[in-house]
Design a protein around this motif. Structure first.
Motif, PDB file in Angstrom:
ATOM      1  N   ALA A  52       5.881  16.873  79.913  1.00  0.00           N
ATOM      2  CA  ALA A  52       6.347  17.011  78.536  1.00  0.00           C
ATOM      3  C   ALA A  52       6.760  18.446  78.233  1.00  0.00           C
ATOM      4  CB  ALA A  52       5.239  16.563  77.578  1.00  0.00           C
ATOM      5  N   ILE A  53       5.973  19.392  78.737  1.00  0.00           N
ATOM      6  CA  ILE A  53       6.312  20.805  78.508  1.00  0.00           C
ATOM      7  C   ILE A  53       7.612  21.153  79.217  1.00  0.00           C
ATOM      8  CG2 ILE A  53       5.573  23.175  78.960  1.00  0.00           C
ATOM      9  CD1 ILE A  53       2.688  22.216  78.607  1.00  0.00           C
ATOM     10  N   GLN A  54       7.754  20.683  80.467  1.00  0.00           N
ATOM     11  CA  GLN A  54       8.961  20.990  81.237  1.00  0.00           C
ATOM     12  C   GLN A  54      10.202  20.366  80.604  1.00  0.00           C
ATOM     13  OE1 GLN A  54       9.037  23.059  83.766  1.00  0.00           O
ATOM     14  NE2 GLN A  54      11.245  22.858  84.022  1.00  0.00           N
ATOM     15  N   ALA A  55      10.036  19.148  80.044  1.00  0.00           N
ATOM     16  CA  ALA A  55      11.180  18.476  79.433  1.00  0.00           C
ATOM     17  C   ALA A  55      11.705  19.229  78.219  1.00  0.00           C
ATOM     18  CB  ALA A  55      10.790  17.055  79.035  1.00  0.00           C
ATOM     19  N   ASP A  56      10.816  19.944  77.528  1.00  0.00           N
ATOM     20  CA  ASP A  56      11.234  20.684  76.335  1.00  0.00           C
ATOM     21  C   ASP A  56      11.876  22.014  76.675  1.00  0.00           C
ATOM     22  OD1 ASP A  56      10.351  18.680  74.703  1.00  0.00           O
ATOM     23  OD2 ASP A  56       8.346  19.531  74.442  1.00  0.00           O
ATOM     24  N   ARG A  57      11.784  22.438  77.925  1.00  0.00           N
ATOM     25  CA  ARG A  57      12.344  23.724  78.316  1.00  0.00           C
ATOM     26  C   ARG A  57      13.817  23.575  78.698  1.00  0.00           C
ATOM     27  NH1 ARG A  57       7.524  25.970  82.304  1.00  0.00           N
ATOM     28  NH2 ARG A  57       5.990  26.433  80.654  1.00  0.00           N
ATOM     29  N   PRO A  58      14.614  24.581  78.487  1.00  0.00           N
ATOM     30  CA  PRO A  58      16.019  24.513  78.921  1.00  0.00           C
ATOM     31  C   PRO A  58      16.099  24.517  80.442  1.00  0.00           C
ATOM     32  CG  PRO A  58      15.478  26.729  78.151  1.00  0.00           C
ATOM     33  CD  PRO A  58      14.298  25.856  77.807  1.00  0.00           C
ATOM     34  N   PRO A  59      17.101  23.850  81.049  1.00  0.00           N
ATOM     35  CA  PRO A  59      17.208  23.810  82.523  1.00  0.00           C
ATOM     36  C   PRO A  59      17.383  25.205  83.107  1.00  0.00           C
ATOM     37  CG  PRO A  59      19.229  23.005  81.498  1.00  0.00           C
ATOM     38  CD  PRO A  59      18.223  23.147  80.392  1.00  0.00           C
ATOM     39  N   THR A  60      16.729  25.422  84.231  1.00  0.00           N
ATOM     40  CA  THR A  60      16.833  26.713  84.914  1.00  0.00           C
ATOM     41  C   THR A  60      18.050  26.717  85.818  1.00  0.00           C
ATOM     42  OG1 THR A  60      14.429  26.907  84.917  1.00  0.00           O
ATOM     43  CG2 THR A  60      15.646  28.352  86.419  1.00  0.00           C
TER      44      THR A  60
END
Length: 262
Positions: A52-60
Motif C-alpha cells: 500500500a505504501i509503495q502504491a502511493d509513491r510515484p514510480p522510480t
C-alpha cells in the motif's frame, strides 16, 4: 503411683496426610499454534502495508543505459505515430527471415554448380544434414532438440576441386546449437588435423583450416579446407576438396565473403 506411659505411636501412614492427587497434564500445542498464527498474520499485514505504501509513491525512473543511442527511434514520436520498421541493411533478422538460399555466396569464377544428392533445390533436408557428421543418428536427434530451423546449401566443381557452403539457421533460443558447436570446433579439429586453426578476421570465434588426409576420406580428394563462423542465428560451414594443396587465402576469402552476405 505408676508413671503414665506415652501411647505407642501409630502407623505413620495414618498420621501423614495423603499425597495430593496428580494434576491434569498440561495441554501442549495450543500456545505454539497461537504464536504461529500471530506470526503469519504479522507477515501478511506487513506485506500488505508495504504494498500500500509503495502504491502511493510515484514510480522510480530507471537509470540511464550505460551505452547511449540504443533506443529506436532515437527520439520519442508524437502521439499516434509509429516508428518505421528497420530495413534489411539495418536489421540482420530481416535478411535472414527471407529466402535463406539468396544469402549464399556465388561459386568461384570458372566453377560450375553441381547438385549432389544431399541438396534439394538449394535446401538441405535434415536427414541429409545428419549424414554430414560421423554419427548421423546422433546428429539427427541433436538437430531436432537444438532448435534448428532450416538449412540452405550450394555446391560447385572446377576440374578436380570441389566446394560447398552450408547455412544452418536456428530459432532464437538458449538451446541453439550453433554457438556451442562453434565453441567446441577448435578442439575437434585439433584432434583431427593437429592444427588449432587460423582465426578469421573480424570475428570472435570463426576459424579456418587447411590440411591433408592421406588417401582421402570416403574417396574424396586428399587435400581439404574447412571454415566455420556464426552470425546472428546462422551457422556457416564451408568445405573445399582438391587433388592439389589448397591455399589458406582461398578458404579465408570464401568465409569472409559469406560473413559479409549475412
Amino acid at each position: 503411683m505408676e508413671a503414665q506411659q506415652d501411647p505407642e505411636p501409630s502407623d505413620a501412614s495414618e498420621t501423614q496426610p495423603p499425597p495430593p492427587a496428580a494434576l491434569p497434564a498440561r495441554r501442549r500445542g495450543r500456545t505454539a499454534l497461537l504464536i504461529a498464527v500471530a506470526a503469519v498474520l504479522g507477515i501478511v499485514g506487513g506485506t500488505t502495508t508495504g504494498y500500500a505504501i509503495q502504491a502511493d509513491r510515484p514510480p522510480t525512473p530507471l537509470p540511464p543505459l550505460a551505452q547511449q543511442g540504443l533506443g529506436y527511434p532515437a527520439k520519442p514520436l508524437p502521439a499516434g505515430e509509429e516508428a518505421e520498421p528497420l530495413s534489411a541493411e539495418e536489421d540482420r533478422q530481416v535478411r535472414t527471415d527471407g529466402d535463406l538460399r539468396k544469402l549464399l555466396i556465388g561459386r568461384p569464377a570458372g566453377a560450375r554448380e553441381i547438385a549432389p544428392d544431399w541438396l534439394d533445390n538449394g535446401w538441405v533436408p535434415l536427414r541429409s544434414y545428419a549424414h554430414y557428421f560421423d554419427d548421423g543418428a546422433y546428429a539427427y536427434s541433436s538437430a531436432l532438440g537444438a532448435e534448428m530451423r532450416r538449412v540452405a546449401g550450394t555446391a560447385w566443381q572446377d576440374g578436380e576441386s570441389q566446394g560447398s557452403v552450408i547455412l544452418v539457421q536456428y530459432h532464437p533460443s538458449i538451446n541453439a546449437q550453433g554457438p556451442a558447436e562453434l565453441a567446441t570446433l577448435p578442439a575437434v579439429m585439433l584432434a583431427r588435423t593437429g592444427d588449432p586453426g587460423e582465426p578469421v578476421k573480424g570475428t570472435a570465434k570463426a576459424r579456418s583450416w587447411v590440411w591433408e588426409e592421406a588417401g582421402g576420406a570416403d574417396g574424396a580428394p586428399p587435400f581439404r579446407a574447412y571454415a566455420s563462423a556464426y552470425r546472428g542465428d546462422v551457422l556457416i560451414k564451408i568445405n573445399l576438396w582438391d587433388t592439389a594443396p589448397i591455399a589458406k587465402k582461398d578458404i579465408r576469402t570464401l568465409i569472409e565473403r559469406q560473413l559479409e552476405r549475412l
